[in-house]
Design an enzyme around this catalytic site. Structure first.
Site, PDB file in Angstrom:
ATOM      1  N   GLU A  91      29.032  15.630 -22.850  1.00  0.00           N
ATOM      2  CA  GLU A  91      30.302  15.242 -23.729  1.00  0.00           C
ATOM      3  C   GLU A  91      30.504  16.105 -24.686  1.00  0.00           C
ATOM      4  OE1 GLU A  91      30.938  11.914 -22.373  1.00  0.00           O
ATOM      5  OE2 GLU A  91      31.066  11.193 -25.151  1.00  0.00           O
ATOM      6  N   GLU A 143      30.692   1.725 -23.899  1.00  0.00           N
ATOM      7  CA  GLU A 143      31.585   2.368 -22.818  1.00  0.00           C
ATOM      8  C   GLU A 143      32.444   2.305 -22.471  1.00  0.00           C
ATOM      9  OE1 GLU A 143      30.261   5.861 -23.169  1.00  0.00           O
ATOM     10  OE2 GLU A 143      28.542   5.960 -22.412  1.00  0.00           O
ATOM     11  N   GLU A 213      36.462  -0.865 -32.198  1.00  0.00           N
ATOM     12  CA  GLU A 213      37.273   0.255 -31.456  1.00  0.00           C
ATOM     13  C   GLU A 213      38.877   0.148 -31.200  1.00  0.00           C
ATOM     14  OE1 GLU A 213      36.169   2.721 -28.337  1.00  0.00           O
ATOM     15  OE2 GLU A 213      34.246   2.074 -29.058  1.00  0.00           O
TER      16      GLU A 213
HETATM   17  C1  HMH Z   1      34.504   5.470 -30.636  1.00  0.00           C
HETATM   18  C2  HMH Z   1      34.417   5.914 -29.115  1.00  0.00           C
HETATM   19  N1  HMH Z   1      33.959   4.429 -28.423  1.00  0.00           N
HETATM   20  C3  HMH Z   1      33.563   4.389 -26.842  1.00  0.00           C
HETATM   21  C4  HMH Z   1      32.892   5.882 -26.538  1.00  0.00           C
HETATM   22  C5  HMH Z   1      32.256   5.702 -25.257  1.00  0.00           C
HETATM   23  O1  HMH Z   1      31.627   7.338 -25.390  1.00  0.00           O
HETATM   24  C6  HMH Z   1      33.320   7.147 -27.777  1.00  0.00           C
HETATM   25  N2  HMH Z   1      33.803   8.159 -27.241  1.00  0.00           N
HETATM   26  N3  HMH Z   1      34.362   7.028 -28.685  1.00  0.00           N
END
Ligand code: HMH
Length: 224
Positions: A91, A143, A213
């Protein structure tokens, strides 16, 4: 359901906190990717900020791995988390490649307040005082929000622009979905045998993740 029924605690919590969960996984930013109306400057802002987040998520994942190794009765947990860390390695490289594609200069991206707060929260969860159950529950939730969000972008009827398909695939693909399910099973197993105190803390952390989030998507849209 009895008040003390601990079967699939995560499912119970997602039902109980459904509004905020839907807010995090069906956010206008995600819906705009799905219907192709996404503002590209918002996407680029998300890309730069999420790269910062992912870099902080790596040590958090490592701390969860350490706790699994020390505290879990099931050695398979370590394998599941290690798989997640391997995916994070890809990633990080993907973010660098994607940033080049969109001309986002990752080393000059300044972390916004929402992101700083979220990363600080991750750091607090890395403390040895936070037990494995709390850590794995937060890990699963973080996740899963991305998995659910981007999987929704890929569902039938979507009009994702071609250049954003890879982003949606990264988190929306079936094997990432299976990985999230594996994390969920681990979290449920741990929550089942947790003390009431740990259970309460894990629920508070889950809410904090979901709120963070939502804020993260808001920030990407330039709303904070
Ligand atoms: C803000 C955020 N939440 C979750 C993930 C999942 O890895 C991510 N990449 N970024």
């Amino acid at each position: 359901m009895e008040a003390n029924d601990r079967t699939e605690m995560t499912v119970t919590w997602l039902k109980k906190h459904r509004l905020i969960y839907v807010g995090a996984t069906r956010h206008p930013f995600i819906l705009s990717i799905r219907d192709g109306s996404v503002d590209i400057s918002a996407f680029k802002r998300w890309l730069g900020q999420d790269y910062i987040f992912v870099r902080a998520f790596v040590p958090f994942a490592a701390s969860v791995l350490l706790k699994a190794w020390k505290e879990s009765d099931d050695s398979c947990d370590v394998d599941v988390i290690l798989g997640g860390i391997a995916a994070l390695n890809d990633e990080v490289e993907w973010f660098k490649k994607e940033a080049t594609k969109w001309s986002v200069a990752l080393n000059s991206v300044v972390s916004q307040k929402v992101n700083l707060d979220y990363c600080r929260f991750l750091e607090s969860l890395m403390s040895p005082d936070v037990d494995y159950t709390q850590a794995i529950t937060a890990f699963w939730a973080i996740e899963t929000v991305y998995q659910e969000s981007f999987a929704h972008c890929l569902e039938d009827g979507s009009k994702i622009p071609d250049e954003l398909k890879e982003t949606c695939q990264r988190w929306g693909n079936a094997s990432f979905g299976q990985y999230c399910h594996a994390l969920q099973s681990i979290a449920d197993r741990q929550l089942k045998k947790a003390s009431d105190d740990v259970l309460a803390k894990a629920e508070v952390n889950l809410l904090r993740v979901l709120e963070s989030e939502v804020e993260f998507w808001n920030m990407s849209r330039g709303e904070v």
